[in-house]
Design an enzyme around this catalytic site. Structure first.
Site, PDB file in Angstrom:
ATOM      1  N   CYS A 122      15.834 -36.029 -39.895  1.00  0.00           N
ATOM      2  CA  CYS A 122      16.965 -35.978 -40.825  1.00  0.00           C
ATOM      3  C   CYS A 122      17.602 -37.350 -40.923  1.00  0.00           C
ATOM      4  O   CYS A 122      17.006 -38.248 -41.492  1.00  0.00           O
ATOM      5  CB  CYS A 122      17.945 -34.878 -40.430  1.00  0.00           C
ATOM      6  SG  CYS A 122      18.167 -34.698 -38.663  1.00  0.00           S
ATOM      7  N   SER A 123      18.780 -37.538 -40.373  1.00  0.00           N
ATOM      8  CA  SER A 123      19.473 -38.806 -40.609  1.00  0.00           C
ATOM      9  C   SER A 123      20.372 -39.179 -39.441  1.00  0.00           C
ATOM     10  O   SER A 123      21.400 -39.816 -39.649  1.00  0.00           O
ATOM     11  CB  SER A 123      20.293 -38.704 -41.889  1.00  0.00           C
ATOM     12  OG  SER A 123      21.180 -37.602 -41.794  1.00  0.00           O
ATOM     13  N   CYS A 124      20.023 -38.811 -38.217  1.00  0.00           N
ATOM     14  CA  CYS A 124      20.854 -39.158 -37.066  1.00  0.00           C
ATOM     15  C   CYS A 124      20.987 -40.682 -36.988  1.00  0.00           C
ATOM     16  O   CYS A 124      20.000 -41.404 -37.136  1.00  0.00           O
ATOM     17  CB  CYS A 124      20.246 -38.607 -35.775  1.00  0.00           C
ATOM     18  SG  CYS A 124      20.187 -36.802 -35.761  1.00  0.00           S
TER      19      CYS A 124
ATOM     20  N   CYS B  90      15.282 -41.668 -37.853  1.00  0.00           N
ATOM     21  CA  CYS B  90      15.425 -40.267 -37.459  1.00  0.00           C
ATOM     22  C   CYS B  90      14.384 -39.536 -38.291  1.00  0.00           C
ATOM     23  O   CYS B  90      14.529 -39.424 -39.506  1.00  0.00           O
ATOM     24  CB  CYS B  90      16.817 -39.703 -37.748  1.00  0.00           C
ATOM     25  SG  CYS B  90      16.892 -37.921 -37.446  1.00  0.00           S
TER      26      CYS B  90
HETATM   27 FE    FE Z   1      18.695 -36.205 -37.360  1.00  0.00          FE
END
Ligand code: FE
Length: 216
Positions: A119-121, A116
């Protein structure tokens, strides 16, 4: 919530970076954790243990079930290709951060890698919590720019002839890599197959070795 706890409805129009200034929510969580530890209400080691459990043990076992079923059941594989969210829900996995799944299949010619970039999906329903490196700015930046080198840092050296496809997860779509079925596993049942499937292989930063011995 963002970052460490993931997030749901964001639209990727902001650029937050968890390796830089902690977000307000992260500071609040840290403050609460420190306060609770100081008052003896929680044991920080126990918190770490819980996170590790969801990051490396319980969470990724769901994805491993999906992979083992896909290797074992051609009709399930077809459903997984057509509508991964629905096929995964057949096994009882779904819900938050797993609503819009897509499965990408490794072959001898193609290797898939998930990131991602903003961010951190991450597909919580099948992989649990994302590992810290997945949220690092280094991984998020380099996975797209230099995927072959990133894979090498994970110990994966792909032939030049192997195409690498990088998938950028978002709140809208989350990807699960379907690793190649290891050689030497003909006739294995789903439990035995699932035990071979690592979390990292389902993110695309690892390849599964050939089975070392007879079916367990
Ligand atoms: Fe994300």
């Amino acid at each position: 919530m963002h970052d460490a706890a993931g997030h749901e409805d964001h639209d990727h129009d902001h650029d937050h970076d968890p390796s830089q200034v902690p977000s307000d929510i992260a500071l609040r969580v840290k403050a609460l954790e420190s306060l609770m530890a100081a008052k003896g209400l929680v044991d920080p080691a126990a918190l770490d243990e819980i996170i590790d459990t969801y990051e490396t043990r319980i969470g990724p076992r769901n994805g491993a079930r999906v992979v083992a079923r896909a290797w074992s059941d051609p009709a399930f594989l077809q459903r997984l290709r057509a509508d991964a969210t629905a096929a995964i829900a057949e096994l009882g996995f779904g819900g938050r951060q797993g609503e819009h799944m897509r499965v990408v299949e490794n072959t001898p010619e193609v290797h898939n890698l998930v990131v991602c970039t903003l961010c951190s999906c991450y597909p919580w329903a099948v992989l649990g919590l994302p590992p810290a490196w997945y949220k690092s700015s280094a991984y998020r930046a380099q996975a797209v720019i230099a995927p072959r080198q990133v894979l090498a840092t994970f110990g994966v050296d792909l032939p030049e002839t192997t195409e690498i496809r990088v998938w950028d997860s978002t709140a809208e779509i989350r990807y699960l890599v379907l690793p190649e079925r290891p050689a030497g596993t003909e006739g294995w049942d789903e439990d035995a197959l699932a035990a071979l499937v690592s979390r990292d292989s389902m993110i695309g930063v690892a390849r599964l070795p050939a089975a070392a011995g007879p079916r367990p």
